[in-house]
Design a protein around this motif. Sequence first.
Motif, PDB file in Angstrom:
ATOM      1  N   TYR A  33       0.835  -1.203   0.000  1.00 60.37           N
ATOM      2  CA  TYR A  33       0.000   0.000   0.000  1.00 60.37           C
ATOM      3  C   TYR A  33       0.869   1.251   0.000  1.00 60.37           C
ATOM      4  O   TYR A  33       1.946   1.262   0.588  1.00 60.37           O
ATOM      5  CB  TYR A  33      -0.873   0.042   1.269  1.00 60.37           C
ATOM      6  CG  TYR A  33      -1.722  -1.182   1.491  1.00 60.37           C
ATOM      7  CD1 TYR A  33      -1.170  -2.334   2.039  1.00 60.37           C
ATOM      8  CD2 TYR A  33      -3.063  -1.186   1.146  1.00 60.37           C
ATOM      9  CE1 TYR A  33      -1.938  -3.466   2.236  1.00 60.37           C
ATOM     10  CE2 TYR A  33      -3.840  -2.315   1.351  1.00 60.37           C
ATOM     11  CZ  TYR A  33      -3.271  -3.450   1.890  1.00 60.37           C
ATOM     12  OH  TYR A  33      -4.038  -4.569   2.084  1.00 60.37           O
ATOM     13  N   TYR A  35       0.353   5.331   1.153  1.00 57.67           N
ATOM     14  CA  TYR A  35      -0.468   6.349   1.799  1.00 57.67           C
ATOM     15  C   TYR A  35       0.247   7.696   1.737  1.00 57.67           C
ATOM     16  O   TYR A  35       1.469   7.770   1.728  1.00 57.67           O
ATOM     17  CB  TYR A  35      -0.691   6.021   3.282  1.00 57.67           C
ATOM     18  CG  TYR A  35      -1.477   4.770   3.559  1.00 57.67           C
ATOM     19  CD1 TYR A  35      -0.830   3.557   3.764  1.00 57.67           C
ATOM     20  CD2 TYR A  35      -2.857   4.809   3.652  1.00 57.67           C
ATOM     21  CE1 TYR A  35      -1.548   2.402   4.044  1.00 57.67           C
ATOM     22  CE2 TYR A  35      -3.593   3.671   3.939  1.00 57.67           C
ATOM     23  CZ  TYR A  35      -2.927   2.474   4.129  1.00 57.67           C
ATOM     24  OH  TYR A  35      -3.642   1.340   4.413  1.00 57.67           O
ATOM     25  N   LEU A  43      -4.145   9.488   7.320  1.00 53.84           N
ATOM     26  CA  LEU A  43      -3.569   8.755   6.188  1.00 53.84           C
ATOM     27  C   LEU A  43      -4.621   8.610   5.093  1.00 53.84           C
ATOM     28  O   LEU A  43      -5.754   8.217   5.354  1.00 53.84           O
ATOM     29  CB  LEU A  43      -3.124   7.355   6.625  1.00 53.84           C
ATOM     30  CG  LEU A  43      -1.724   7.221   7.177  1.00 53.84           C
ATOM     31  CD1 LEU A  43      -1.595   7.925   8.504  1.00 53.84           C
ATOM     32  CD2 LEU A  43      -1.343   5.758   7.323  1.00 53.84           C
ATOM     33  N   LEU A  45      -5.250   6.797   1.297  1.00 50.44           N
ATOM     34  CA  LEU A  45      -4.739   5.728   0.446  1.00 50.44           C
ATOM     35  C   LEU A  45      -4.580   6.209  -0.989  1.00 50.44           C
ATOM     36  O   LEU A  45      -5.531   6.724  -1.591  1.00 50.44           O
ATOM     37  CB  LEU A  45      -5.694   4.532   0.510  1.00 50.44           C
ATOM     38  CG  LEU A  45      -5.315   3.292  -0.274  1.00 50.44           C
ATOM     39  CD1 LEU A  45      -4.023   2.683   0.284  1.00 50.44           C
ATOM     40  CD2 LEU A  45      -6.443   2.272  -0.229  1.00 50.44           C
ATOM     41  N   TYR A  48      -2.956   0.604  -4.023  1.00 52.11           N
ATOM     42  CA  TYR A  48      -2.598  -0.630  -3.360  1.00 52.11           C
ATOM     43  C   TYR A  48      -2.528  -1.766  -4.361  1.00 52.11           C
ATOM     44  O   TYR A  48      -3.102  -1.689  -5.451  1.00 52.11           O
ATOM     45  CB  TYR A  48      -3.551  -0.958  -2.194  1.00 52.11           C
ATOM     46  CG  TYR A  48      -4.980  -1.260  -2.583  1.00 52.11           C
ATOM     47  CD1 TYR A  48      -5.870  -0.233  -2.860  1.00 52.11           C
ATOM     48  CD2 TYR A  48      -5.451  -2.568  -2.600  1.00 52.11           C
ATOM     49  CE1 TYR A  48      -7.190  -0.502  -3.181  1.00 52.11           C
ATOM     50  CE2 TYR A  48      -6.768  -2.849  -2.922  1.00 52.11           C
ATOM     51  CZ  TYR A  48      -7.633  -1.800  -3.206  1.00 52.11           C
ATOM     52  OH  TYR A  48      -8.947  -2.074  -3.516  1.00 52.11           O
ATOM     53  N   GLN A  50      -2.586  -6.117  -4.416  1.00 51.68           N
ATOM     54  CA  GLN A  50      -2.789  -7.349  -3.656  1.00 51.68           C
ATOM     55  C   GLN A  50      -1.956  -8.507  -4.209  1.00 51.68           C
ATOM     56  O   GLN A  50      -1.808  -9.529  -3.551  1.00 51.68           O
ATOM     57  CB  GLN A  50      -4.266  -7.734  -3.661  1.00 51.68           C
ATOM     58  CG  GLN A  50      -5.133  -6.721  -2.900  1.00 51.68           C
ATOM     59  CD  GLN A  50      -6.594  -7.064  -3.007  1.00 51.68           C
ATOM     60  OE1 GLN A  50      -7.286  -6.631  -3.912  1.00 51.68           O
ATOM     61  NE2 GLN A  50      -7.071  -7.850  -2.055  1.00 51.68           N
ATOM     62  N   LEU A  90       3.949   7.161   3.092  1.00 54.10           N
ATOM     63  CA  LEU A  90       4.145   5.922   3.846  1.00 54.10           C
ATOM     64  C   LEU A  90       3.764   4.724   3.001  1.00 54.10           C
ATOM     65  O   LEU A  90       2.727   4.708   2.352  1.00 54.10           O
ATOM     66  CB  LEU A  90       3.291   5.927   5.114  1.00 54.10           C
ATOM     67  CG  LEU A  90       3.777   6.865   6.230  1.00 54.10           C
ATOM     68  CD1 LEU A  90       2.653   7.150   7.202  1.00 54.10           C
ATOM     69  CD2 LEU A  90       4.952   6.235   6.946  1.00 54.10           C
ATOM     70  N   GLU A  98      -7.572 -10.174   6.393  1.00 55.80           N
ATOM     71  CA  GLU A  98      -8.147  -8.972   6.992  1.00 55.80           C
ATOM     72  C   GLU A  98      -7.590  -8.684   8.378  1.00 55.80           C
ATOM     73  O   GLU A  98      -7.367  -7.555   8.752  1.00 55.80           O
ATOM     74  CB  GLU A  98      -9.654  -9.090   7.058  1.00 55.80           C
ATOM     75  CG  GLU A  98     -10.319  -7.799   7.504  1.00 55.80           C
ATOM     76  CD  GLU A  98     -11.798  -7.953   7.661  1.00 55.80           C
ATOM     77  OE1 GLU A  98     -12.297  -9.094   7.510  1.00 55.80           O
ATOM     78  OE2 GLU A  98     -12.450  -6.962   7.933  1.00 55.80           O
ATOM     79  N   GLN A 102      -0.939  -4.325   9.210  1.00 51.58           N
ATOM     80  CA  GLN A 102      -0.215  -3.633   8.145  1.00 51.58           C
ATOM     81  C   GLN A 102       1.100  -3.157   8.738  1.00 51.58           C
ATOM     82  O   GLN A 102       1.118  -2.415   9.708  1.00 51.58           O
ATOM     83  CB  GLN A 102      -1.025  -2.450   7.600  1.00 51.58           C
ATOM     84  CG  GLN A 102      -2.150  -2.866   6.675  1.00 51.58           C
ATOM     85  CD  GLN A 102      -2.659  -1.723   5.800  1.00 51.58           C
ATOM     86  OE1 GLN A 102      -2.051  -0.666   5.711  1.00 51.58           O
ATOM     87  NE2 GLN A 102      -3.784  -1.945   5.128  1.00 51.58           N
ATOM     88  N   PHE A 104       4.353  -0.917   8.451  1.00 49.44           N
ATOM     89  CA  PHE A 104       4.673   0.336   7.785  1.00 49.44           C
ATOM     90  C   PHE A 104       6.179   0.540   7.670  1.00 49.44           C
ATOM     91  O   PHE A 104       6.953   0.170   8.566  1.00 49.44           O
ATOM     92  CB  PHE A 104       4.072   1.516   8.551  1.00 49.44           C
ATOM     93  CG  PHE A 104       2.605   1.701   8.301  1.00 49.44           C
ATOM     94  CD1 PHE A 104       1.670   0.919   8.964  1.00 49.44           C
ATOM     95  CD2 PHE A 104       2.164   2.635   7.383  1.00 49.44           C
ATOM     96  CE1 PHE A 104       0.311   1.085   8.728  1.00 49.44           C
ATOM     97  CE2 PHE A 104       0.812   2.814   7.137  1.00 49.44           C
ATOM     98  CZ  PHE A 104      -0.117   2.040   7.804  1.00 49.44           C
ATOM     99  N   GLY A 105       6.567   1.171   6.573  1.00 49.28           N
ATOM    100  CA  GLY A 105       7.932   1.632   6.439  1.00 49.28           C
ATOM    101  C   GLY A 105       8.127   2.929   7.214  1.00 49.28           C
ATOM    102  O   GLY A 105       7.181   3.477   7.762  1.00 49.28           O
TER     103      GLY A 105
END
Lengths: 113, 110
Positions: A33, A35, A43, A45, A48, A50, A90, A98, A102, A104-105
Amino acid sequence: DGGITQSPKYLFRKEGQNVTLSCEQNLNHDAMYWYRQDPGQGLRLIYYSQIVNDFQKGDIAEGYSVSREKKESFPLTVTSAQKNPTAFYLCASTRGRESDEQYFGPGTRLTVT
Amino acid sequence: GEDVEQSLFLSVREGDSSVINCTYTDSSSTYLYWYKQEPGAGLQLLTYIFSNMDMKQDQRLTVLLNKKDKHLSLRIADTQTGDSAIYFCAESNGYSTLTFGKGTMLLVSP
């Protein structure tokens, strides 16, 4: 160590130039993803993905483009068409279920003048 | 569309409890999350709760969910200066994306 890396931490560009932000993960995650974070905006979006070679637009995709040629990489290009590109960007990834966290970097702060 | 609302700022003294509140609009939300962001960094998952639960406790953190009122809260017991950060509430509705609130900045003073 497994994780997500974003480079560079700070990026400066002149108006009218395209710029590509890097995002790499070695967590073997399927979903990734992008953001955008602005002060007081939370944030939002952008795009993204999948699965490799597939991606979907998020809420604010205009002026951005992405590719997903490899599972571990999901670069974001901020094009000159993006009206207000200065922001904190991000990247995140998840296995895709689900309930999965997530990850995050550390983020890239882009400044366009 | 989906919306997640949070108060923007909370100030507490070290040792007190902090309560951060969140409301959401999507009644089909299945998972609700709390993330923490320290200055200039990415987000880190603190905890999450499934929509059929009304409470979850994890050490100093307690999450309460009122599904009828679509209200979620995060209580941090014995708040420390290291807890100063922005806290984000997020919801998932069964698709592959999350909807985030705008974040609550928690300031803990000594």
